[in-house]
Design an enzyme around this catalytic site. Structure first.
Site, PDB file in Angstrom:
ATOM      1  CE  LYS A 133      42.311  36.265  34.009  1.00 17.06           C
ATOM      2  NZ  LYS A 133      43.014  37.549  33.785  1.00 17.06           N
ATOM      3  CB  SER A 192      46.979  33.902  40.842  1.00  7.41           C
ATOM      4  OG  SER A 192      45.699  34.178  40.292  1.00  7.41           O
ATOM      5  CD  GLU A 202      39.294  47.049  42.748  1.00  2.00           C
ATOM      6  OE1 GLU A 202      40.436  46.819  42.298  1.00  2.00           O
ATOM      7  OE2 GLU A 202      38.987  48.134  43.272  1.00  2.00           O
ATOM      8  N   GLY A 244      41.715  44.521  48.185  1.00  2.00           N
ATOM      9  CA  GLY A 244      42.370  44.755  46.900  1.00  2.00           C
ATOM     10  C   GLY A 244      41.667  45.822  46.087  1.00  2.00           C
ATOM     11  CG  ASP A 282      44.314  47.300  42.407  1.00  2.00           C
ATOM     12  OD1 ASP A 282      43.715  46.387  43.007  1.00  2.00           O
ATOM     13  OD2 ASP A 282      44.558  47.239  41.187  1.00  2.00           O
ATOM     14  CB  SER A 317      34.934  36.054  36.361  1.00  2.00           C
ATOM     15  OG  SER A 317      35.357  36.029  37.712  1.00  2.00           O
TER      16      SER A 317
END
Length: 322
Positions: free
Chosen positions: A56, A81, A207, A211, A213, A307
Site C-alpha cells: 500500500k 482497515s 477473493e 467477499g 463482490d 500483498s
C-alpha cells in the site's frame, strides 16, 4: 489521462520513478517444493517485505507526493482497515505533513498501533453498520484535509501497479499473474502494467469466498454490492468494487478465483513452514488459490503477488495452529 484509460502504463512508470528511495524493491521468491505441488514454475513477489509490511505504500505515497504544497500543508486523510492506514501515515511523515485515519473498531491491533506509531491520529467506526466512504469524506471535509482513498484513485492505482512492473522486470514474461483483490486497486494497476508489457498474460484476481463482490460484478457487467464480508482476510472485506478500479478490471482482468478461509490458513501455514515467510490472510490468497487448485488450465509460468504480512504473533499462531 482519459475517460477510457484513467491509468496508463506511463503513469505506472512515472510512479516507479517517484517511488525510488521510498518503496523497497521487494524480492521475488521461488520454491521447487511449491513448483512440484502445483505443477508450474511460480514466482512470488514478496510485498510482505515492503515498507509498512504491504504494497500500500506504493499507491499512498504516489498520490500524496503529487499534491500541491498548499494541499500537503493542510494534511491528508484516509480510511482503511489497516494497510492503507499505515501507508498513508508513513507517506505523510515522509512528506512532512500530518494524517488523520478512519479505521474500523475491529481492525487488527498491530495495524492500529503501527498507524499511530507513524504519527497519525486515528478515528474509529463500526464497519458493519457505518459507511466508511461517507464517513471518510465527511471527516476530510470537516477538517480541511485531502482524502487519499485506499484504491479508487488514479494515482493510487498507478502506484500499486509498480509491484507487477518490478516482478515482470525481474522474471521476464509470465503466462499468468495472480493478485489478491479487495477494492481492486492492486490488480487494476498490476493489469495495466502487465498487459502493456505482455498482452497475452492472464490476469487472475483472487477473493475470499465471503467477499466475492468483484467476481459477481465482473460476471454481471456492473458493480454489485454485497453485505460487508465476514472473513479472516480483513484487507479484502469490501462490499463493492471501486468505480475506477472496476472499469479498468472489466477490460483487463481475465478471471477471479475464490478461496475459503480454511484454504487461506493452509497457504499461510505453507508459506511459514516451507517458504519461511509470514503472510497475513489477505496477503496469502493468491498462494491459496494455487495450492487449492482454484486456477483452471494452469499455465507453465505464474506470478503471485503476496500483498502483505501485517499480522501480530498472537493472531498468526491462533490461525495456523488451530
Amino acid at each position: 489521462m482519459t475517460a477510457a484509460s484513467p491509468v496508463t502504463f506511463d503513469d505506472v512508470r512515472e510512479a516507479a520513478a517517484r517511488l525510488k528511495g521510498i518503496a523497497h524493491r521487494t524480492p521475488v521468491l521461488t520454491s521447487r517444493t511449491l513448483d512440484s505441488l502445483v505443477g508450474a514454475e511460480v514466482f512470488i513477489k514478496c510485498e510482505n517485505f515492503q515498507r509498512i509490511g504491504a504494497f500500500k505504500i506504493r499507491g499512498a505515497y504516489n498520490a500524496a507526493a503529487q499534491l500541491a504544497p498548499e494541499q500537503l500543508a493542510k494534511g491528508i486523510a484516509a480510511y482503511s482497515s489497516g494497510n492503507h492506514a499505515q501507508a498513508t501515515a508513513l507517506a505523510a511523515r515522509e512528506l512532512g505533513t500530518s494524517a488523520v485515519i478512519l479505521m474500523p473498531e475491529d481492525a487488527p491491533r498491530s495495524k492500529r498501533e503501527a498507524t499511530a506509531g507513524y504519527g497519525a491520529q486515528i478515528v474509529t467506526y463500526d464497519r458493519y453498520t457505518q459507511d466508511r466512504t461517507a464517513l471518510g469524506e465527511a471527516l476530510a471535509e470537516d477538517r480541511g484535509l485531502v482524502l487519499i482513498p485506499p484504491y479508487d484513485h488514479p494515482h493510487v492505482i498507478a502506484g500499486q501497479g509498480t509491484a507487477a512492473l518490478e516482478l515482470l522486470e525481474d522474471t521476464g514474461e509470465l503466462d499468468a499473474l495472480l493478485v489478491p483483490v479487495g477494492g481492486g486497486g492492486l490488480i487494476a494497476g498490476s493489469a495495466t502494467a502487465a498487459k502493456a508489457l505482455h498482452p497475452g498474460i492472464r490476469m487472475i484476481g483472487v477473493e475470499p469466498e465471503a467477499g466475492d463482490d468483484t467476481k459477481r460484478s465482473l460476471e454481471s457487467g456492473e458493480r454489485v454490492t454485497i453485505p460487508v464480508p465476514r472473513t479472516i482476510a480483513d484487507g479484502q472485506a469490501i462490499s463493492t468494487p471501486g468505480e475506477i478500479t472496476f472499469g479498468i478490471n472489466q477490460r483487463l482482468v481475465d478471471a477471479v478465483a475464490l478461496v475459503s478461509d480454511e484454504e487461506i490458513v493452509r497457504a499461510m501455514r505453507f508459506a511459514f513452514e516451507r517458504l519461511k515467510i509470514v503472510l497475513e490472510p489477505s496477503g496469502a490468497t493468491g498462494l491459496a488459490a494455487l495450492l487449492a487448485g482454484r486456477v483452471e488450465d494452469l499455465p507453465p509460468r505464474i506470478g503471485v503477488i503476496a500483498s502483505g504480512g501485517n499480522i501480530d504473533a498472537e493472531r498468526f499462531s491462533r490461525l495456523i495452529g488451530g
